[in-house]
Write an enzyme that holds these catalytic residues in place. Structure first.
Site, short mmCIF file in Angstrom:
data_model
loop_
_atom_site.label_atom_id
_atom_site.label_comp_id
_atom_site.label_asym_id
_atom_site.label_seq_id
_atom_site.Cartn_x
_atom_site.Cartn_y
_atom_site.Cartn_z
N LYS A 44 0.85 -1.20 0.00
CA LYS A 44 0.00 0.00 0.00
C LYS A 44 0.88 1.25 0.00
O LYS A 44 2.09 1.17 0.24
CB LYS A 44 -0.90 -0.01 1.24
CG LYS A 44 -0.14 0.07 2.55
CD LYS A 44 -1.05 -0.23 3.74
CE LYS A 44 -0.27 -0.16 5.03
NZ LYS A 44 -0.99 -0.75 6.15
N ARG A 142 -10.92 -0.12 15.00
CA ARG A 142 -10.86 0.63 13.74
C ARG A 142 -11.78 -0.11 12.79
O ARG A 142 -12.96 -0.27 13.08
CB ARG A 142 -9.39 0.69 13.28
CG ARG A 142 -9.09 1.73 12.24
CD ARG A 142 -7.62 1.79 11.88
NE ARG A 142 -7.11 0.54 11.31
CZ ARG A 142 -5.88 0.36 10.85
NH1 ARG A 142 -5.01 1.36 10.90
NH2 ARG A 142 -5.49 -0.77 10.34
N HIS A 171 -6.44 -7.43 13.03
CA HIS A 171 -5.26 -6.58 12.97
C HIS A 171 -4.86 -6.20 14.39
O HIS A 171 -5.71 -5.93 15.23
CB HIS A 171 -5.57 -5.33 12.14
CG HIS A 171 -4.37 -4.50 11.80
ND1 HIS A 171 -3.24 -5.02 11.23
CD2 HIS A 171 -4.13 -3.17 11.96
CE1 HIS A 171 -2.35 -4.05 11.05
NE2 HIS A 171 -2.86 -2.92 11.48
N ARG A 228 0.94 -10.82 6.87
CA ARG A 228 0.82 -9.60 6.06
C ARG A 228 1.98 -8.64 6.33
O ARG A 228 1.78 -7.57 6.89
CB ARG A 228 -0.50 -8.89 6.38
CG ARG A 228 -1.76 -9.73 6.22
CD ARG A 228 -3.00 -8.84 6.35
NE ARG A 228 -3.00 -8.06 7.58
CZ ARG A 228 -3.67 -8.38 8.69
NH1 ARG A 228 -4.43 -9.45 8.71
NH2 ARG A 228 -3.60 -7.62 9.75
N TYR A 282 16.24 30.67 6.44
CA TYR A 282 15.09 31.44 6.94
C TYR A 282 15.13 31.61 8.45
O TYR A 282 15.49 30.69 9.18
CB TYR A 282 13.78 30.73 6.59
CG TYR A 282 13.42 30.77 5.12
CD1 TYR A 282 13.24 32.00 4.47
CD2 TYR A 282 13.23 29.60 4.41
CE1 TYR A 282 12.88 32.03 3.14
CE2 TYR A 282 12.87 29.63 3.07
CZ TYR A 282 12.70 30.85 2.44
OH TYR A 282 12.34 30.88 1.13
N ASP A 331 12.73 23.70 -1.04
CA ASP A 331 13.49 23.02 -2.10
C ASP A 331 14.96 22.82 -1.78
O ASP A 331 15.69 22.28 -2.60
CB ASP A 331 13.44 23.85 -3.39
CG ASP A 331 12.03 24.13 -3.84
OD1 ASP A 331 11.21 23.21 -3.76
OD2 ASP A 331 11.76 25.27 -4.24
C1 LIG Z 1 -0.23 -1.80 6.68
C2 LIG Z 1 -0.83 -3.05 7.14
C3 LIG Z 1 -0.04 -4.19 7.37
C4 LIG Z 1 1.47 -4.17 7.27
O1 LIG Z 1 1.98 -3.63 8.46
P1 LIG Z 1 3.55 -3.59 8.72
O2 LIG Z 1 3.66 -3.14 10.14
O3 LIG Z 1 4.12 -2.62 7.75
O4 LIG Z 1 4.07 -4.96 8.52
C5 LIG Z 1 -0.68 -5.36 7.70
N1 LIG Z 1 -2.03 -5.41 7.82
C6 LIG Z 1 -2.82 -4.35 7.64
C7 LIG Z 1 -4.29 -4.46 7.80
C8 LIG Z 1 -2.25 -3.13 7.31
O5 LIG Z 1 -3.03 -2.06 7.13
#
Ligand SMILES: *Cc1c(COP(=O)(O)O)cnc(C)c1O
Length: 390
Positions: A44, A142, A171, A228, A282, A331
């Protein structure tokens, strides 16, 4: 290498593949009898700034089972670039996005009957069966359905012939926390929820997935059918707590450590002698303490270099650390190179990455700007070209 901007991000796809291979070794079953743990490569946010398409292709070449996109636009981008592997939209979708989801054969996280019905209707219309991944909320509060509302949701979906529950997932909120009890409780609640479903006569879906980077490394019992990983694919660690964990695992499995995939580089566009007691940049937030040699670099907060790092970061020049001085501009930034021998205009500068024997890691910049490595990588801006090797 084709000409590109002096400020660029070098992406080492070999390192990415190495990290993925490490994960495969680590998550392999302990016995030949157990089924292998699948891997969903989380790509992502443009693969955490590394470029979604090249990283997705590298992941597919390495044989991952699933790709994780954040939003539907990211899933569509992958499809439009020829990626045919299963893709999950981790952030779920709005009901008015179902047509695109179905058209592009994307799986989504699902946690409401309302979305299930809208999706089923569209799937029927397009003559397809759609995979959905139900997310159970085990403490993140969430996305996700609370365990007590799960059975009614599953019953609703079971009556929708055009939908197939491919996975149950959850999660973790605190997998990199010192306190391991929060994650343990989430794992236990998820397991209990599965048992309750089985008792109620629900057939288990093909997949269950729970673990992000921190969980899969620190809580092997969370690996389940698929993991994941995100950040670790890019060779960074979610928090310092993971460092000894990763070192121990790599040693035990006889693996080379995970390698950073991105290096951020720039070049000196101007070198200038500035007398003692002169203000820099600045708002005059820095004054030279001595007659100084100051280098200007064409990189600033518009490139994603956090302005809060002003006067609080170093870069590598000629293999040596040199302090950034004065306010970070949109920049440009200034570097005090008085103590670096033989500096020339055009010399390469490393914002993070390796040069000679020295290294600056994203973790260091994250700590100094009071954020996490994730944000440092994601913030590397759109106008910074990604240059691929490996
Ligand atoms: C982003 C995400 C992950 C990956 O998390 P990391 O800490 O980068 O490994 C896994 N599961 C879900 C639902 C996420 O949104």
């Amino acid at each position: 290498m084709a000409h590109h901007r002096a400020t660029f991000a070098e992406i080492n796809l070999k390192a990415f593949k190495h990290n993925l291979q490490n994960l495969k070794t680590i998550t392999e079953p302990a016995t030949v009898l157990g089924p292998a743990t699948g891997i969903m490569a989380v790509i992502k946010a443009d693969a955490y700034g590394h470029g979604a398409i090249p990283c997705a292709k590298a992941a597919v070449d390495s044989g991952v089972d699933y790709l994780g996109a954040g939003i539907i636009e990211e899933g569509i981008e992958l499809r439009e670039n020829g990626i045919t592997e299963p893709i999950l939209i981790l952030g779920s979708i709005f009901p008015d996005e179902v047509a695109d989801l179905v058209r592009h054969d994307l799986a989504t996280i699902l946690c409401t009957p309302h979305l299930a019905q809208a999706l089923a209707k569209e799937a029927e219309k397009q003559g397809k069966t759609m995979n959905v991944h139900i997310k159970v909320d085990t403490g993140m509060n969430r996305l996700g359905v609370l365990p007590e509302n799960l059975l009614p949701l599953i019953k609703t979906i079971s009556n929708l012939r055009a939908l197939k529950i491919e996975a149950l997932s959850t999660h973790f909120s605190s997998a990199d926390d010192e306190d391991t009890s929060i994650t343990t409780q989430q794992i236990e609640l998820f397991q209990k929820t599965l048992i309750d479903l089985q008792k109620a006569g629900v057939t288990m879906p093909a997949l269950t997935h729970l673990a992000n980077t921190s969980a899969l490394l620190r809580f092997p019992e969370s690996r389940s059918k698929m993991v994941r990983p995100g950040l670790i694919l890019y060779g960074a660690l979610p928090s310092p707590i993971l460092k000894p964990v990763v070192e121990e695992i790599c040693q035990k499995e006889n693996l080379q450590n995970f390698q950073p995939v991105m290096q951020w580089k720039s070049k000196i566009i101007l070198l200038k002698s500035v007398q003692k007691c002169q203000p820099l940049s600045y708002s005059r937030k820095h004054f030279t303490q001595r007659d100084s040699l100051i280098a200007t670099l064409p990189i600033g907060y518009a490139d994603g270099l956090n302005r809060n790092l002003s006067n609080n970061m170093e870069v590598l020049i000629k293999g040596k650390r040199a302090p950034q001085v004065g306010t970070i501009c949109m920049d440009m930034i200034l570097i005090d190179v008085t103590e670096v021998p033989d500096v020339q205009m055009g010399d390469e500068v490393v914002i993070f990455g390796k040069q000679g024997e020295e290294e600056i890691q994203v973790e260091e910049l994250a700590k100094k700007s009071n954020t996490i490595p994730y944000e440092i990588l994601c913030n590397v801006g759109k106008r910074v070209p990604r240059v691929y090797n490996g």
